[in-house]
Design a protein around this motif. Structure first.
Motif, PDB file in Angstrom:
ATOM      1  N   ILE B  17       0.837  -1.336  -0.056  1.00  0.00           N
ATOM      2  CA  ILE B  17      -0.021  -0.070  -0.002  1.00  0.00           C
ATOM      3  C   ILE B  17       0.780   1.392  -0.076  1.00  0.00           C
ATOM      4  O   ILE B  17       1.736   1.499   1.030  1.00  0.00           O
ATOM      5  N   ALA B  19       1.119   5.024   0.837  1.00  0.00           N
ATOM      6  CA  ALA B  19       0.611   5.943   1.678  1.00  0.00           C
ATOM      7  C   ALA B  19       1.089   7.314   1.264  1.00  0.00           C
ATOM      8  O   ALA B  19       0.236   8.165   1.510  1.00  0.00           O
ATOM      9  N   ALA B  38      -8.326  14.451   5.111  1.00  0.00           N
ATOM     10  CA  ALA B  38      -9.236  13.656   5.532  1.00  0.00           C
ATOM     11  C   ALA B  38      -8.759  12.609   6.571  1.00  0.00           C
ATOM     12  O   ALA B  38      -7.530  12.154   6.333  1.00  0.00           O
ATOM     13  N   ASN B  39      -9.525  11.811   6.870  1.00  0.00           N
ATOM     14  CA  ASN B  39      -9.058  10.400   7.546  1.00  0.00           C
ATOM     15  C   ASN B  39      -8.584   9.510   6.554  1.00  0.00           C
ATOM     16  O   ASN B  39      -8.860   9.351   5.530  1.00  0.00           O
ATOM     17  N   GLY B  40      -7.085   9.339   6.827  1.00  0.00           N
ATOM     18  CA  GLY B  40      -6.638   8.126   6.058  1.00  0.00           C
ATOM     19  C   GLY B  40      -5.860   8.903   4.725  1.00  0.00           C
ATOM     20  O   GLY B  40      -5.236   8.067   3.837  1.00  0.00           O
ATOM     21  N   ALA B  41      -5.784  10.094   5.018  1.00  0.00           N
ATOM     22  CA  ALA B  41      -4.872  10.992   4.018  1.00  0.00           C
ATOM     23  C   ALA B  41      -3.415  10.665   3.916  1.00  0.00           C
ATOM     24  O   ALA B  41      -2.879  10.836   2.894  1.00  0.00           O
ATOM     25  N   LYS B  43      -1.436  12.046   7.030  1.00  0.00           N
ATOM     26  CA  LYS B  43      -0.992  12.729   7.710  1.00  0.00           C
ATOM     27  C   LYS B  43      -0.103  12.312   8.550  1.00  0.00           C
ATOM     28  O   LYS B  43       1.088  12.457   8.954  1.00  0.00           O
ATOM     29  N   SER B  44      -0.686  11.191   9.626  1.00  0.00           N
ATOM     30  CA  SER B  44       0.266  10.623  10.480  1.00  0.00           C
ATOM     31  C   SER B  44       1.554   9.863   9.775  1.00  0.00           C
ATOM     32  O   SER B  44       2.581   9.980  10.400  1.00  0.00           O
ATOM     33  N   THR B  45       1.208   9.089   8.620  1.00  0.00           N
ATOM     34  CA  THR B  45       2.244   8.477   8.120  1.00  0.00           C
ATOM     35  C   THR B  45       3.429   9.802   7.752  1.00  0.00           C
ATOM     36  O   THR B  45       4.630   9.432   7.717  1.00  0.00           O
ATOM     37  N   GLU B  86       0.322  10.732  17.312  1.00  0.00           N
ATOM     38  CA  GLU B  86      -1.084  10.462  17.440  1.00  0.00           C
ATOM     39  C   GLU B  86      -1.721   9.663  18.487  1.00  0.00           C
ATOM     40  O   GLU B  86      -0.911   8.329  18.671  1.00  0.00           O
ATOM     41  N   GLU B 162      -2.445  15.653  15.772  1.00  0.00           N
ATOM     42  CA  GLU B 162      -3.916  15.905  16.367  1.00  0.00           C
ATOM     43  C   GLU B 162      -3.755  15.784  17.853  1.00  0.00           C
ATOM     44  O   GLU B 162      -4.343  15.112  18.643  1.00  0.00           O
ATOM     45  N   GLN B 195      -7.322  17.617  12.779  1.00  0.00           N
ATOM     46  CA  GLN B 195      -8.566  17.380  12.003  1.00  0.00           C
ATOM     47  C   GLN B 195      -9.584  18.841  12.213  1.00  0.00           C
ATOM     48  O   GLN B 195     -10.327  19.293  11.213  1.00  0.00           O
TER      49      GLN B 195
HETATM   50  N1  LIG Z   1       0.915   0.151   9.871  1.00  0.00           N
HETATM   51  C1  LIG Z   1       0.076   0.307   8.904  1.00  0.00           C
HETATM   52  N2  LIG Z   1      -0.096  -0.727   8.029  1.00  0.00           N
HETATM   53  C2  LIG Z   1      -0.690  -0.561   6.643  1.00  0.00           C
HETATM   54  N3  LIG Z   1      -1.321   0.234   6.585  1.00  0.00           N
HETATM   55  C3  LIG Z   1      -1.263   1.528   7.301  1.00  0.00           C
HETATM   56  C4  LIG Z   1      -0.560   1.595   8.542  1.00  0.00           C
HETATM   57  N4  LIG Z   1      -0.822   2.742   9.083  1.00  0.00           N
HETATM   58  C5  LIG Z   1      -1.394   3.540   8.105  1.00  0.00           C
HETATM   59  N5  LIG Z   1      -1.740   2.632   7.135  1.00  0.00           N
HETATM   60  C6  LIG Z   1      -2.721   3.210   6.029  1.00  0.00           C
HETATM   61  O1  LIG Z   1      -2.273   4.385   5.547  1.00  0.00           O
HETATM   62  C7  LIG Z   1      -2.929   5.249   5.020  1.00  0.00           C
HETATM   63  C8  LIG Z   1      -2.678   6.652   5.709  1.00  0.00           C
HETATM   64  O2  LIG Z   1      -2.752   6.415   7.247  1.00  0.00           O
HETATM   65  P1  LIG Z   1      -2.487   7.730   8.125  1.00  0.00           P
HETATM   66  O3  LIG Z   1      -2.487   7.158   9.470  1.00  0.00           O
HETATM   67  O4  LIG Z   1      -1.329   8.378   7.624  1.00  0.00           O
HETATM   68  O5  LIG Z   1      -3.771   8.553   7.962  1.00  0.00           O
HETATM   69  P2  LIG Z   1      -4.287   9.929   8.646  1.00  0.00           P
HETATM   70  O6  LIG Z   1      -4.157  11.086   7.466  1.00  0.00           O
HETATM   71  O7  LIG Z   1      -3.238  10.240   9.939  1.00  0.00           O
HETATM   72  O8  LIG Z   1      -5.691   9.829   8.971  1.00  0.00           O
HETATM   73  P3  LIG Z   1      -6.471  10.108  10.550  1.00  0.00           P
HETATM   74  O9  LIG Z   1      -6.757  11.595  10.249  1.00  0.00           O
HETATM   75  O10 LIG Z   1      -7.539   9.179  10.591  1.00  0.00           O
HETATM   76  O11 LIG Z   1      -5.536  10.037  11.580  1.00  0.00           O
HETATM   77  C9  LIG Z   1      -4.465   4.743   5.553  1.00  0.00           C
HETATM   78  O12 LIG Z   1      -5.023   4.123   4.419  1.00  0.00           O
HETATM   79  C10 LIG Z   1      -3.974   3.678   6.434  1.00  0.00           C
HETATM   80  O13 LIG Z   1      -4.936   2.742   6.416  1.00  0.00           O
END
Ligand SMILES: Nc1ncnc2c1ncn2[C@@H]1O[C@H](COP(=O)(O)OP(=O)(O)OP(=O)(O)O)[C@@H](O)[C@H]1O
Ligand SMILES: [Mg+2]
Lengths: 428, 239
Positions: B17, B19, B38-41, B43-45, B86, B162, B195
């Motif tokens: 995947i 990210a 948005a969620n899953g964009a 950001k945390s990654t 987070e 966050e 958020q």
């Molecule tokens: N450890 C992991 N293994 C596999 N996929 C992951 C992992 N961590 C995150 N993902 C995927 O990577 C994508 C980005 O996740 P991320 O946590 O960076 O989103 P986010 O923007 O921080 O969301 P949120 O606002 O909900 O915290 C998502 O589709 C998530 O499912």
């Protein structure tokens, strides 16, 4: 009491189910007895024994459930016990230490031997506590390091003629190296997976020792391992020049050697305790505890997780190695039989029972488990039954171990007090 | 002005995947920059990738003039970057005091004591609870502890993921106020994931919008706040 009236059918059903399970378990095990017949074994049925056992389970369960239902309101029992332990804990530790230090003055040979055995497990428990209790790495193969320590001393003493006090640190270092070797492949594993790999590691070491006959003597083990000396003085039963008794001009006597061994293991155990307590106050020990709590947070704080884990494995293994070297010198004979999985399980049970991370709890658990099971030796095969029962009872009554709860290793002293004007601003 | 942190063409993967899909982002010294999405964009990654876990597969991450793309996490965190991850991730069974000390891991003790006083001045609530276990703090106090712990390493760049998660509006204002104070008084550079886009954009100097692992919009925070598409996607019904 309406509460009791509505709950009664459920309680009866529960007790009935327990009786059913008991029947399934006991019908054959207790109900059929093997006796020596004229030509072969014959089975004698014992229906009444089964009825008694099942009835005991039924009424026992019933009594327990009713007790739970009608327990007097107020402080729940476990809470009271915890408070009691916390208060008693302050006095227990010095008393236990005083008894341990003076034991050879008044106790006979039997008690000293028992004391040595208990202290060996106390030391193993404290060593494993570093890995499991502090760093939170579940290790089911701790006996491997015990074995490495024991064989290191035995082989170094036999093949190179080195003495106990030279070999002791070497045995510790070698065991620590094996700890790091185990640590590397399991760095990324946690929980169940880590447990399985460490379990396998323990078995590998035992199987290698068993089969490497040319080096380790295989199943025959190694015998004639030299005893430790006190600044060069030996403890031979016959006295003679260069012996402890000769030097001090007293009668040679076997108890002297036992008392000396007792003090050696007491010293080693106290060293283990001191080092663990000391490490907990240092950044490394705090990093172990933080690792147990949250590995990802540790990474984000710039902690080198690899080094932290490996040092925990190495440190725990080193004390296991020390204990192993002591075991070898005390027994004067070692074989792979002494290093089976049951030893690992025993030490882990001591750590868990004692309350993960608690030094006093581990010592108490070792005393109860090892001392207790030795004292019930006359009960022969029922010993394990009592032992198992005691374990289950313990976990029901005190699910977090004898001495649960953790006191902070550091606290804010006077010198960290901040000036009142700083506190005042921004408060709201 | 040269950026304190700059990412160019950064990608990151979790297994198969993807990210992050070529992220371009700059943070200048003394700035508060917010990253919304948005969620899953991703950001945390993105925050975690800056710290090297997961590691960026392509692209470059430059911090303070040095390429840190391949530097081990624990070394990156020693060069003046700190992260409040987070979900706070404080150590529940360790006391507030011990939690804070963990933030100063590998640093001189006297300096740590001094920094801790600054943290207590910022969050007096923590000062009252030094002996309390982290896990028994309220959500807001835990967040203060997480930020305080990150500050213990005296960072130049603070990554906040966050910080307002699950907190009452009053506490969010307190925490955002603390971030603003820190930025003004010490010149601390902050990269903030939120958020709560409205408040984040009001706090920040500049903002980035992350959609599906790529930056789609960037600009001064006030400009982003005014844009209709941002209002529709991230501020709708908010304020
Ligand atoms: N450890 C992991 N293994 C596999 N996929 C992951 C992992 N961590 C995150 N993902 C995927 O990577 C994508 C980005 O996740 P991320 O946590 O960076 O989103 P986010 O923007 O921080 O969301 P949120 O606002 O909900 O915290 C998502 O589709 C998530 O499912
Ligand atoms: Mg996130």
């Amino acid at each position: 009491m309406s509460r009791g009236a509505t709950a009664l059918p459920a309680i009866l059903r529960d007790a009935g189910l327990s009786a059913l399970v008991a029947f399934g378990l006991f019908a054959v095990m207790i109900g059929l007895k093997t006796d020596a017949g004229p030509t072969s074994l014959v089975l004698t049925p014992r229906p009444w024994a089964v009825v008694l056992a099942v009835a005991a389970v039924f009424f026992g369960r019933l009594a327990m459930l009713l007790w739970r239902l009608w327990r007097p309101a107020g402080v729940p029992a476990p809470r009271r016990i915890t408070a009691g332990f916390a208060r008693a804990g302050r006095y227990i530790a010095p008393v236990v230490l005083a008894v341990a230090l003076t034991l050879p003055l008044y106790a006979g040979r039997y008690w000293l031997d028992l004391g040595i055995l208990v202290l060996t497990y106390v030391m193993l428990g404290w060593g494993l506590n570093i890995v499991v209790g502090l760093a939170g790495l579940l290790d089911l193969g701790y006996v491997a390091f015990y074995a490495v320590g024991a064989y290191s001393y035995a082989l170094l003493a036999q093949d190179l003629g080195l003495g106990f006090w030279t070999c002791l640190p070497l045995a510790g270092i070698l065991a620590a190296c094996w700890g790091v070797m185990l640590g590397f492949p399991v760095l990324r594993l946690r929980g169940d997976y880590l447990a399985i790999v460490t379990l396998a590691f323990g078995e590998i070491i035992r199987v290698v020792i068993l089969n490497w006959t040319t080096l380790t003597g295989g199943p025959n083990g190694i015998s004639g391992i030299p005893r430790p000396t006190l600044f060069g003085l030996t403890f031979s039963a016959g006295g003679g020049p260069g012996s402890f008794a000769d030097f001090f001009g007293i009668e040679p006597n076997l108890t002297q050697r036992v008392a000396f061994l007792y003090y050696v293991i007491l010293g080693l155990a106290l060293l283990t305790n001191w080092v663990s307590l000391r490490l907990r106050r240092l950044p490394l020990g705090r990093a172990w505890e933080a690792l147990r709590e949250d590995e990802i947070a540790c990474r984000s704080l710039g902690i080198n997780v690899t080094i932290t884990k490996l040092t925990a494995f190495a440190m725990g293994a080193m004390f296991g190695g020390f204990a192993g070297a002591f075991f070898a010198t005390r027994q004067a004979f070692i074989s792979p039989e002494s290093f089976t999985f049951i030893e690992s399980a025993m030490v882990l049970a001591i750590v868990v029972l004692g309350g993960l991370g608690s030094q006093l709890g581990v010592a108490m658990a070792a005393l109860i488990m090892i001392g207790g099971s030795e004292m019930f030796r006359e009960l022969a095969e029922y010993r394990m039954l009592i032992f198992g029962l005691a374990l289950v009872m313990m976990m029901v009554l005190r699910p977090r171990g004898l001495v649960s709860g953790r006191t902070p290793s550091v606290s804010l002293g006077e010198r960290h007090e901040i000036a009142p004007d700083l506190v005042a601003q921004g408060r709201g | 002005m040269t950026a304190l942190l700059s990412l160019s063409g950064v990608t990151a993967f979790y297994g198969a995947i993807q990210a992050l899909k070529g992220v371009e982002l700059n943070v200048n010294p003394g700035e508060i920059v917010t990253l919304i999405g948005a969620n899953g964009a991703g950001k945390s990654t993105l925050m975690m990738t800056i710290c090297g876990n997961p590691r960026a597969r392509d692209g470059r991450i430059v911090y303070d003039g040095a390429d840190i793309t391949r530097v081990p996490t624990h070394e990156i965190m020693r060069q003046g970057i700190a992260q409040s991850p987070e979900g706070r991730r404080i150590f529940p069974r360790m006391s507030v005091y011990e939690n804070l000390l963990m933030g100063a891991h590998g640093r001189d003790g006297g300096e740590a004591a001094e920094t801790m006083e600054q943290v207590f001045a910022l969050f007096p609530r923590l000062k009252e609870r030094t002996a309390q276990r982290g896990g028994t703090l309220s959500g807001g106090e835990q967040q203060m502890l997480a930020i305080g712990r990150a500050l213990m390493s005296r960072p130049r760049l603070l990554l906040l993921d966050e910080p307002s998660l699950g907190l009452a509006p009053l506490v969010v204002r307190q925490i955002f106020g603390a971030i603003r104070d820190l930025n003004r008084s010490t010149g601390l550079t902050v990269l903030l994931v939120e958020q709560n886009a409205f408040q984040a954009l009001r706090l920040a100097h500049r903002g980035y919008v992350l959609v599906n692992g790529a930056i789609t919009m960037a600009g001064a925070a006030a400009d982003l706040l005014a844009r209709p598409e941002i209002r529709a996607a991230y501020l709708e019904g908010g304020h």
